[in-house]
Scaffold this motif. Structure first.
Motif: not given
Length: 432
Positions: A99-108, A115-116
């Motif tokens: 779940i961390y992997n999914i949320r981290d990818a979506r956040k990035d 544009g960050r």
């Protein structure tokens, strides 16, 4: 219609959705898509390592958890149950990383849409140190807590829903899941029902009477010693705290000898002067009286020391104002002393009740829960925790012992939660 399809296609092709989908399919791919190559490779390696090292264990564990074995003498139901519970815990950690992997990818990916710029490796390490380092450091302690505390609790909860007893024990026999049959037997089967309600009512009486007496005695003595007219306060306090200084198990064994109806000093040297002989150990009623008396003696020093410190913190001007208003001693005690003391000590007093509810030491050391009672599989002074001990180590009724333990846990947690919610200290805890 064409515009709707175009918008839908545009939405599906947004980086956040692509990154999320890739992370769902293969952990780490979403990070690689977001150009976070190092993080993506690490997550990918972690996922592969997790699957390679735990797949067989998880496969057998989950199978064993549901079946508890299929071949007697070859499959050990208890081992399969433990392996299944460990598999659930390991699987939980694996799902958390997934779940961390999914949320981290979506956040990035969202940051990429806005544009960050992706942080550099050094910046990422600094952010991790500032935000995630404390969590990273508590992970070893958390894992230890899970396997030392949570796993045994899960194992106990599981046994309450099996048929594990002295007549059905692995590896000779396989265990089965029986649902709530153990709890039903506890309330309907005569021998279990009679014993349970007898022990349960005595446990409640024991908890309420013994704890209340030690609190009342400790409070009364603290009031006396705190009185301005009393001299040699330090000496008196030292003497009254002495029972607390002696190890409890030593005091209990001494009292067991004192209350012995044959050679004990209470019968032989004191009551014999009045031609009275009380069967302290052979009669359930008198054994209960002795236990309550001993617990009052053992418990009042702590309450006395607690109340003594709190009474010294009551502002003197409150009593002076009460004197000016013509307040009596009873009114000052009721409206000033008692509220102030209870406000400061309520949580600790609640823990006294909860502690005595499961006070195994005094029951077992005094007379091992005896005397025996006809028609019951518990002694006349057994409380729930000592009965559970006998069911576990003497008669091997593990399933019923686990069921009773669950009931005990629910009672203690419910009582403590309700009482804490009613205390002013608990209500104001989150305000500061």
């Amino acid at each position: 219609m064409a515009n709707d399809q175009k918008e839908r296609k545009t939405g599906l092709s947004r980086p956040r959705n692509i990154a999320t989908l890739l992370s769902v399919m293969v952990p780490g791919l979403g990070q690689i898509y977001n150009r976070r190559f190092l993080k993506g490779i690490i997550l990918l390696l972690v996922a592969i390592s997790f699957l390679v090292t735990t797949w067989d264990y998880l496969d057998i564990g989950i199978w064993g958890l549901f079946t508890l074995g299929t071949i007697p003498h070859e499959h050990h139901s208890i081992q399969l149950l433990l392996q299944g519970l460990i598999s659930l815990i390991v699987l939980f950690f694996g799902i958390a990383i997934y779940i961390y992997n999914i949320r981290d990818a979506r956040k990035d990916a969202i940051a990429r849409e806005e544009g960050r710029i992706n942080p550099t490796l050094l910046k990422g390490m600094l952010d991790f140190y500032n935000g995630g380092f404390p969590y990273f450091m508590i992970i070893p302690g958390l894992i230890m807590l899970v396997f030392i505390v949570v796993l045994p609790l899960l194992f106990m909860l599981s046994l309450a829903f099996t048929d594990y007893n002295q007549y059905n024990a692995p590896p000779r026999n396989l265990l089965s899941w029986v649902g709530i049959d153990n709890f039903v037997d506890l309330l309907k089967m005569d021998i279990w029902k009679d014993t349970f309600f007898s022990v349960f009512t005595w446990t409640i009486v024991w908890t309420v009477v013994a704890t209340t007496l030690q609190i009342v005695l400790g409070f009364f003595l603290a009031l006396l010693v705190n009185d301005k007219r009393v001299k040699f306060k330090r000496t008196i306090r030292t003497v009254l705290i002495l029972p607390w200084a002696v190890p409890a198990f030593v005091s209990i064994l001494i009292f067991s000898a004192l209350f012995n109806p044959t050679f004990g000093a209470i019968n032989r040297d004191i009551l014999s002067q009045f031609e009275i002989m009380i069967p302290w150990l052979s009669d359930p009623f008198w054994a209960k009286v002795a236990l309550i008396t001993i617990q009052t003696w053992l418990g009042f020093p702590f309450v006395f020391a607690l109340f003594t410190g709190v009474l010294q913190s009551v502002p003197a001007d409150m009593y002076e104002a009460a004197d000016v208003d013509g307040g009596s001693r009873w009114q000052k005690l009721r409206h000033i002393t008692l509220p102030h003391v209870l406000y400061a000590t309520a949580p600790l007093l609640i823990m006294q009740y909860a502690g005595n509810f499961n006070n195994f030491n005094i029951i077992y050391l005094f007379n091992e829960g005896n005397p025996a009672v006809r028609g019951q599989n518990a002694g006349g002074t057994d409380i729930l925790i000592s009965w559970v001990y006998k069911l576990t180590f003497e008669t091997n009724n593990y399933n019923m012992a686990a069921a009773i333990t669950i009931i005990m846990g629910i009672i203690v947690m419910g009582f403590a939660f309700f009482q804490f919610r009613k205390t002013a200290a608990f209500k104001e805890e989150g305000r500061y």
